[in-house]
Design an enzyme around this catalytic site. Structure first.
Site, mmCIF file in Angstrom:
data_model
loop_
_atom_site.group_PDB
_atom_site.id
_atom_site.type_symbol
_atom_site.label_atom_id
_atom_site.label_comp_id
_atom_site.label_asym_id
_atom_site.label_seq_id
_atom_site.Cartn_x
_atom_site.Cartn_y
_atom_site.Cartn_z
ATOM 1 N N ASP A 395 -21.344 36.203 57.433
ATOM 2 C CA ASP A 395 -20.212 35.825 56.617
ATOM 3 C C ASP A 395 -20.413 36.487 55.248
ATOM 4 O OD1 ASP A 395 -18.038 34.350 55.663
ATOM 5 O OD2 ASP A 395 -19.404 32.855 54.836
ATOM 6 N N LYS A 396 -19.361 36.606 54.460
ATOM 7 C CA LYS A 396 -19.560 37.216 53.158
ATOM 8 C C LYS A 396 -19.741 36.170 52.061
ATOM 9 C CE LYS A 396 -16.150 39.119 50.789
ATOM 10 N NZ LYS A 396 -16.164 38.527 49.462
ATOM 11 N N ARG A 570 -12.489 38.799 43.681
ATOM 12 C CA ARG A 570 -11.562 38.055 44.534
ATOM 13 C C ARG A 570 -10.289 37.832 43.748
ATOM 14 N NH1 ARG A 570 -14.579 34.736 48.205
ATOM 15 N NH2 ARG A 570 -13.120 33.002 48.030
ATOM 16 N N ASP A 765 -22.235 30.131 55.894
ATOM 17 C CA ASP A 765 -22.526 28.941 55.102
ATOM 18 C C ASP A 765 -21.431 27.903 55.160
ATOM 19 O OD1 ASP A 765 -20.668 30.392 53.639
ATOM 20 O OD2 ASP A 765 -21.296 29.405 51.806
#
Lengths: 1086, 343
Positions: A395-396, A570, A765
């Protein structure tokens, strides 16, 4: 005052299921489907008795069959105790381990079950034990109480009907969640609460902690008989804590194992490591071999009996035997050869595996100081798979990045802020705009402050802190407050903000929640004073831009988004829309209906929301930085050097993902690397670009780093139409970035890689990674800021991504190496003793006599040979530093080079050779007048024990004191035990060992057996290590000859290329040739 | 919730940290020996240097032992129907053999009988005994005895046999009488069995009952008056041999026998090895520290020691011809060119 709780059968069909509470009954509830309700079920997860036997599988049935056959005295070569004894010991060991776990669980359950809880009965509050709470009871909680079961909130101390819960124990999210009483329960006084009657209609228990689609209806006279929808925000779930509310009360809807947390506890399916399945395969092969041996020897035995045996008058063969006579000899050999499959292997491996897990739990260097989380292995059985990982799917957000969001830049009405110094909060332009009340900036800040689910919490000294579920929201609200737009107060229906010192009030009408499909959230507020209705939205650019009001120029914003993504930021797009009162009222009704629907609620709500979120006036773009975690680029580089393909799966945008990919070494910039983008507007475009990527991938020179990028939509189409070529691409590509992935797609990708035979590791996570973590062979969870959901679902949890390298390269690799040795050694020692028995049968008229007596055979399997092999769990072939320096070495375990049919053949050959050496030397040294059965058998047994000790010693790479003590202590123990046994007159072995120890020829024979047995092994190993060393050998030599790191830094260039050569060679031949490493077979001597 | 203070928080944090120990961190001090040329060549040379002398010593000890083997089963039966002859109880089966001693034999001289192709280790045979019965006269559990001694547990009428079982039943019963140079020599038949067997495995209060009284007579008979613990021939016989060719101690001649003395043996050739093609031989042998005459150990030691020395030398030569320092980069680059051949 009855509340009846109905569980509707699957798929929310409430009609016939609704039952009403019984007014006249003295109990507070009527449980609808009355089930047997044992007290300790409240917290004890049900134990599946099969689980224990599952892990034993076929092998156990085999041993049980053998043990039963042994009860037939005609065929048993030795006393049945030889099988029953070890079986019992093994059973006792495993059972006591289980029992210990159960006992601990019992203690903690008891504590939880006997907690005192306040319950309202007949309007009176009284304390009961937690286990006595029944569905329908009204439970009264005080501040900081742990919630004992799942409740529907019906009253709180707060006049607004709000209370706060901390859900950390459930999902790991440390922020406070607001819980609100259902509208029909509003305005009930505490006295009334004790008297209400009603029906709660709720779905069958499930484990979805984000969803509770239920209805509640109260009976007159309390209120009108209207159905009121219930959602998760009306619930208090078990194991959460009540905070910042003096009291709260609720109706128990699920208790015991039916609570959300109880349902999600379920035991994970046992995973089988690839090493395990290899062992299983080898076991089957040995079983087949055993059957062949048994058939051949059985036939030979029958022939001998008829041609010679009947002539031996002293055997007194009856002329006519029973009908089953021809079966007797084969069955005897079956029993004699049953030890070929080591009875101890499962227990030995289980023990070893739990030690590996303990090593992981205790690893000092995987302790995250920042969050003080140690590494933890929830699944103790799959450590070997860590060493064989081929694909890492990561996952990032929160995994590669810190998930600590910081507001960096923004773009408001075509003006970019924060470009000069990288921090918009210090941008003079923006500060000026704020102080001069620039309307666009104010609107922008208002959306930042209002459009969220953040809860402001005022501490005693007046400072405000924010609790948010989303890190982005927290960052936005914090940034807004730094820019003088402070969110000061918020409850379920109103919001108060303070801008430049003056306060503004808003009525909070609706929250159009964020979902991963909608990728946006909005709120509807009414400005107190002006009475204006406003829709404030924020969301991903591609979710907002298409809904912008026609005519608005959004090109600047698009460019800003592009630019920000290039910087790895983001982005969120903020929007605003004025609503007409009428329009809102009409919509609100629809929204209400959708929220109440029991069926397909999520989709209906989305549809309704969709209808309101249009013609949005775009205010600007925010850009939030999510910093890379410490050590991520190095870790990824190391893992890629180790030959692991690393894929990044993220829900984020393509540009952001690529930027992060570049930053963390996942992909290489243009000159050395190439990024193949698989996209297109139509299906054909996408499929064409897939084929193109496949061609490029196939034809490109080896040294170039190729990676492909695709997004969720493309993946969907590809999976539908061209799964095969995608699988081929996936196999070829060592790097991939998949963005805009839904949780399901992440799991699908894992599934594709798994189905093509690769060993996958998924790391994440957040809750959106749970599915992929569960799907993968090895699931790793980061116990991070997004909560513990992933960590709970995972097999391993670590504090930081950087620990992954240690988990794989150190723990995984060692575990694999050790398991490879332990399992093959277990077969070796069993085969050794079995071959001796077979050889002996040729000199005992193929009659199935056992050379060894029952006691020796039993002790051989359980004591003499089990301890030495356990020492290998302390063994390290090369040091951790070396492994991390030359991560390529992982290819050995990855490709299964230490445990495969070919290495096994080496061990097989070795055991045959050793059996020949032991038997022939014994038979010749103890011939003629010395050939007493008991003595000869003890000589042969001692020979085996001597060889064992030397084999383990030769195969140990590093000697630590437990190893030396165990191996040679065991050796000494063998003599002590046998000397003790030899003074017991009633045993067959009476006096045997004593006599032998006094004979010089015994010791001379032992030395001969060891030399003949080990000499060739040593010589072959030496020749191979010198003239055809494996990469492991070379590293060992480098490690030994150059103890200082500086020294081998200098050589890295030359030895590195050599290693590279060795390793790439290895990789190329990964599937075709198995090169034995641990053992010498004749084939590999040259 | 933030009230409790940072102190407990700090302690909670540190308690989560795994306790450090070298054991759990897998950092125990370790010794990592490598198979360096030095160690390997040294080990093989050492083995060679130690083994060859031991081998030579064993060999010379074995060579000093004088062993006379006389196979007599063929010569002692002249009749064409050998099986018929041996089964006929009325025929005189005495047979005289003459052996000339090539080398002086120092007493005590062990007398063995050697049987070949006799499967004392056969499963049917080896299990057919009852140790409890042999040990104690109080052991009279007929079921257990019948079970363990099958098929020779009872006489035809069902009474128990002591000692029961095939092993006892097939007791070897050839006897030998020796005279050296026509002068009779006493054979000492005391202490031919293990002392431990006499003391604890065969009861001093257990007497033979119904022995060889069944329908078929197997081997030798026993003196009903002597307890089993003194029937040493039986005790020796009942220590079953692991191999189909074996020797068992018959007795000892305590006196020395000179070279070229002629030993005359009168054999009572009773035991039937003819029906299954077995052979019988009489063995006279002196003893030394390695036991009886057995060249195997000596030869094997010399051979293994020689091979080890040879290997050590071979490794030295290899080391000289193709010297290679372990972990040396230059060696690695050499191997890099060669790697093409190895795969």
């Amino acid at each position: 005052m009855n509340i009846a709780v109905c569980s509707s059968e699957s798929s929310y069909e409430p009609a016939g299921e609704v039952l009403q509470g019984n007014d006249g009954a003295s109990t507070l509830l009527t449980r609808i489907k009355d089930e047997e309700w044992s007290d300790d079920r409240l917290n004890v997860p049900e134990r599946n008795p099969d689980r224990y036997f599952d892990s034993w599988r076929v092998m156990n049935q085999y041993f049980l069959l053998i043990a039963c056959l042994q009860l037939w005295s005609t065929i048993t070569p030795v006393s049945p105790a030889t099988t029953w004894g070890p079986l019992a010991i093994i059973f006792i060991v495993s059972a006591s381990k289980e029992a210990w776990d159960d006992y601990n669980r019992y203690l903690s359950d008891k504590k939880a079950n006997e907690r005192r809880i306040w319950v309202v009965k007949d309007g009176v509050r009284r304390q009961v034990k937690a286990q006595e709470i029944h569905v329908g009871n009204i439970v009264w909680l005080h501040e900081n109480d742990e919630i004992p079961c799942d409740l529907v909130l019906i009253g709180t101390s707060d006049p607004q009907g709000i209370c706060y819960v901390e859900t950390a124990a459930l999902d790991g999210e440390t922020d406070l969640k607001t819980r609100i009483i259902p509208s029909i329960c509003a305005n009930l006084s505490p006295e009334q609460l004790g008297k209400i009657k009603g029906v709660v209609e709720c779905p069958n228990p499930d484990n979805d902690i984000r969803r509770f689609d239920a209805n509640m209806r109260l009976f007159p006279p309390t209120t009108d008989n209207e159905k009121c929808p219930l959602t998760i925000s009306n619930t208090l779930l078990q194991s959460c804590y009540l905070r910042y509310s003096e009291w709260a009360c609720g109706v128990a809807v699920y208790t015991g194992n039916e609570t959300k947390s109880g349902m999600s506890r379920g035991t994970a399916e046992p995973k089988l490591t690839s090493a395990d399945s290899m062992i299983d395969k080898l076991t089957v092969a040995i079983f087949v071999f055993q059957i062949v041996v048994v058939l051949v020897l059985g036939l030979a035995g029958n022939i001998w009996k008829n041609s010679h045996g009947r002539k031996q008058w002293y055997l007194m063969y009856p002329p006519e035997g029973p009908w089953y006579e021809f079966l007797v000899i084969p069955l005897r050999f079956e029993l004699l050869c049953s030890i070929m499959i080591p009875i101890s292997i499962k227990v030995t491996l289980d023990l070893a595996k739990s030690v590996y897990a303990k090593f992981i739990d205790c690893d000092d260097q995987m302790f995250d100081w920042e969050t003080s989380t140690p590494a933890h292995s929830a699944n103790t059985a799959i450590s070997e798979d860590l060493g064989q990982v081929e694909y890492i799917l990561s996952d990032k957000t929160g995994t590669l990045t810190e998930n600590k969001m910081i507001f960096r830049r923004c773009c408001i009405s075509d003006t970019l802020y924060g470009d000069n110094n990288g921090d918009a909060l210090k941008d003079v332009g923006l500060l000026n705009a704020v102080s001069s009340n620039d309307p666009n900036v104010v609107k922008f800040l208002m959306v930042m402050a209002l459009c969220n689910t953040v809860v402001p919490i005022k501490s005693n000294d007046g400072t405000i802190s924010y609790k948010a579920q989303s890190q982005d929201e927290e960052a936005l609200v914090n940034a807004a407050s730094n820019l003088n737009m402070v969110l000061t107060n918020k409850d379920s229906s109103s919001v108060e903000i303070c801008f430049n010192g003056s306060k503004f009030y808003y009525e909070l009408l609706d929250v159009l929640e964020f979902t991963s499909d909608r990728k946006r959230m909005s709120i509807v507020v009414k400005e107190i004073g002006s009475g204006k209705f406003l829709l404030l939205s924020k969301g991903a650019d591609e979710a907002i831009f298409p809904r912008s009001c026609p005519g608005q120029e959004i090109k600047t914003y698009q460019e800003a988004v592009e630019m920000y993504s290039h910087l790895g930021l983001r982005t969120l797009c903020l929007g605003w829309r004025d609503l007409e009162e009428g329009e809102y009222k009409e919509w609100s009704k629809k929204f209400q209906d959708a929220s109440c629907s029991l069926d397909n609620r999520e989709n209906k709500i989305a549809e309704v929301c969709h209808s309101l979120e249009k013609d949005i006036h775009i205010l600007g773009i925010t850009a939030i930085e999510d910093r890379l975690q410490d050590g991520v680029p190095e870790t990824i580089k190391l893992l890629r050097n180790a030959g692991i393909s690393v894929w990044m799966l993220t829900g984020d945008k393509q540009n952001t993902a690529i930027q992060i990919g570049l930053l963390c070494n996942l992909i290489t910039p243009e000159s050395n690397g190439q990024l193949l983008s698989i996209n297109g507007k139509t299906e054909d475009d996408i499929l064409r670009s897939l084929d193109k990527a496949l061609v490029v991938m196939k034809t490109s020179p080896e040294r170039k780093d190729l990676a492909f990028v695709l997004d969720g939509c493309a993946l969907e189409i590809i999976l539908k139409h061209s799964l095969e070529s995608f699988t081929r691409l996936a196999m070829l590509s060592t790097t991939a970035i998949c963005c805009r992935m839904t949780p399901l797609q992440k799991a699908q990708l894992v599934g594709i890689l798994k189905s093509s035979g690769s060993l996958t590791l998924a790391i994440g996570d957040g809750g959106n990674d749970v599915r992929m973590i569960q799907e993968a062979n090895v699931g790793v969870g980061i116990s991070g800021r997004e909560g513990l959901q992933a960590a709970r679902a995972a097999d391993y949890s670590i504090g930081k991504f950087k620990f992954l390298k240690r988990l794989i390269l150190v723990h995984g690799r060692y575990s694999y190496n050790r398991t490879a040795f332990i399992s093959q050694y277990s077969f070796y020692k069993s085969l050794l003793i079995c071959f001796i028995q077979i050889l002996f049968s040729f000199s005992s008229g193929v009659s199935g006599t056992s050379l060894f007596n029952s006691i020796s055979l039993m002790a051989y399997n359980v004591f003499y040979t089990s301890l030495p092999v356990m020492t290998i769990i302390f063994d390290k072939d090369i040091s951790e530093t070396t492994v991390l320096q030359y991560p390529q070495i992982l290819l050995y375990s990855q490709a299964g080079r230490l445990l495969n049919p070919s290495t096994f053949a080496g061990w097989f050959g070795r055991s045959l050779y050793h059996a020949l050496a032991v038997f022939l030397i014994t038979v010749h040294a103890y011939a003629d007048e010395k050939s007493d059965m008991e003595e000869l058998s003890m000589v042969a047994l001692s020979g085996c024990i001597w060889l064992q000790a030397f084999v383990v010693t030769l195969d140990t790479n590093s000697f630590t004191y437990p190893q030396i003590i165990l191996v040679w202590g065991n050796f000494v123990a063998f003599y002590v035990i046998n000397l003790i046994l030899s003074v017991v007159p009633s045993l067959q072995m009476h006096n045997v060992m004593l006599r032998l120890c006094n004979q010089p020829s015994y010791w001379i024979t032992m030395a001969l057996i060891v030399t003949v047995g080990m000499g060739p092994v040593l010589a072959l190993r030496y020749l191979r290590k010198v003239f055809q060393p494996s990469a492991i050998d070379v590293l060992q030599q480098i490690e030994q000859t150059n103890r200082h790191i500086e020294t081998y830094r200098n050589m890295e260039s030359s030895s590195g290329t050599y290693l590279d050569h060795l390793l790439t060679d290895l990789r190329r031949n990964k599937d075709s040739i198995h090169q034995p490493l641990l053992s010498e077979s004749l084939a590999c001597s040259r | 919730m933030s009230v409790s203070g940072s102190e407990s928080e700090a302690s909670r944090r540190s308690s989560k940290k795994p306790k450090y120990s070298k054991f759990t961190q897998q950092e125990l001090p370790a010794c990592k020996p490598l198979l360096t040329p030095g160690i390997v060549i040294g080990a093989f040379s050492l083995i060679g240097i130690v083994f060859v002398p031991i081998g030579l010593a064993s060999l010379s000890a074995s060579q000093e032992i004088v062993e006379l083997v006389d196979r007599y089963d063929e010569e002692c039966v002249t009749a064409s129907d050998k099986i018929g002859f041996i089964q006929d109880t009325k025929v005189n089966k005495a047979c005289t053999r003459k052996i000339t001693v090539p080398k002086p034999m120092k007493g005590p001289i062990h007398i063995y009988y050697q049987l070949e192709n006799f499967y004392q280790n056969h499963r049917r045979y080896v299990k057919s005994r009852s140790d409890q019965q042999l040990r104690s006269k109080d052991y009279k559990d007929p079921k257990a005895v019948i079970k363990s001694c099958d098929p020779e547990a009872t006489t035809g009428d069902g009474s128990l046999i002591v000692p029961c079982g095939l092993i006892a039943w097939s007791l070897f019963n050839d006897t030998y009488a020796f005279s050296v140079n026509k002068k009779e020599v006493q054979v000492n038949k005391k202490n031919i069995a293990w002392a431990s067997d006499k003391n604890s495995k065969f009861g001093s209060d257990v007497f033979p009952i119904n022995f060889q009284k069944g329908g078929l007579i197997g081997g030798g008979n026993l003196n009903d008056k002597l307890p089993l613990s003194e029937q040493e021939d039986l005790i020796v016989w009942m220590r079953t041999a692991a191999l189909p060719t074996f020797r068992k101690l018959y007795g000892r001649i305590e006196s020395d026998i000179m070279a070229s003395d002629e030993i005359t043996v009168v054999i009572q050739n009773n035991y039937n090895t003819y029906s299954f093609g077995g052979t019988k031989a009489l063995v006279l042998s002196t003893a030394s520290w390695i036991g009886g005459k057995n060249n195997f150990i000596g030869i094997a030691y010399v051979a293994v020691g020689g091979i080890c020395l040879f290997l050590a030398m071979g490794f030295v030569v290899l080391y000289v011809i193709k010297p290679r320092t372990l972990g040396d980069p230059s060696y690695l680059s050499w191997n890099k060119e060669d790697a093409g051949y190895s795969h």
